[in-house]
Motif scaffolding. Sequence first.
Motif, short mmCIF file in Angstrom:
data_model
loop_
_atom_site.label_atom_id
_atom_site.label_comp_id
_atom_site.label_asym_id
_atom_site.label_seq_id
_atom_site.Cartn_x
_atom_site.Cartn_y
_atom_site.Cartn_z
N GLY A 195 0.81 -1.21 0.00
CA GLY A 195 0.00 0.00 0.00
C GLY A 195 0.85 1.26 0.00
O GLY A 195 0.54 2.23 -0.69
N ALA A 196 1.93 1.23 0.78
CA ALA A 196 2.82 2.39 0.81
C ALA A 196 3.47 2.60 -0.56
O ALA A 196 3.54 3.73 -1.06
N MET A 197 3.93 1.53 -1.19
CA MET A 197 4.55 1.64 -2.51
C MET A 197 3.54 2.08 -3.57
O MET A 197 3.84 2.93 -4.43
N ALA A 198 2.33 1.53 -3.51
CA ALA A 198 1.29 1.94 -4.46
C ALA A 198 0.93 3.41 -4.26
O ALA A 198 0.75 4.16 -5.23
N GLY A 199 0.86 3.84 -3.01
CA GLY A 199 0.58 5.24 -2.72
C GLY A 199 1.67 6.16 -3.24
O GLY A 199 1.39 7.22 -3.83
N LEU A 200 2.92 5.78 -3.03
CA LEU A 200 4.03 6.58 -3.56
C LEU A 200 3.99 6.65 -5.08
O LEU A 200 4.20 7.71 -5.67
N ASN A 201 3.74 5.51 -5.72
CA ASN A 201 3.65 5.50 -7.18
C ASN A 201 2.53 6.41 -7.67
O ASN A 201 2.71 7.18 -8.61
N LEU A 202 1.39 6.30 -7.04
CA LEU A 202 0.21 7.03 -7.48
C LEU A 202 0.29 8.53 -7.17
O LEU A 202 -0.06 9.36 -8.02
N LEU A 203 0.79 8.87 -6.00
CA LEU A 203 0.74 10.26 -5.55
C LEU A 203 2.05 11.04 -5.70
O LEU A 203 2.02 12.27 -5.75
#
Length: 103
Positions: free
Chosen positions: A79-87
């Motif tokens: 979730g942290a990696m997906a959030g960094l990628n997305l945001l």
Amino acid sequence: MASSCFSLKSLGPLTFVMTKVCYHALPMSAFTTLQKRVFPLYFRLQSLLLLLTAVTHPPHGPLSLATSFGDLAPMVLGGAMAGLNLLVWGPRTQDAMIERIHQ
């Protein structure tokens, strides 16, 4: 959970292969346009699949994740990696591509 994780695992290698093929096959302007449209989709798909994995985690969805650190830790990291990628990384990458076009 296995089906969503398999999708996440198979998306990475496909992304790298197609990026290399497109980089060599397309003119730079077309490649940049393709990247501007494809990578935000990959980042949204990464987040969606992670959410789908959490919601369908057996036996009681997200509540089951809270009871097992072994299941929760990879989901939090993902979730942290997906959030960094997305945001963070997605917008920065798009800004860099736009800046490069205008040089």
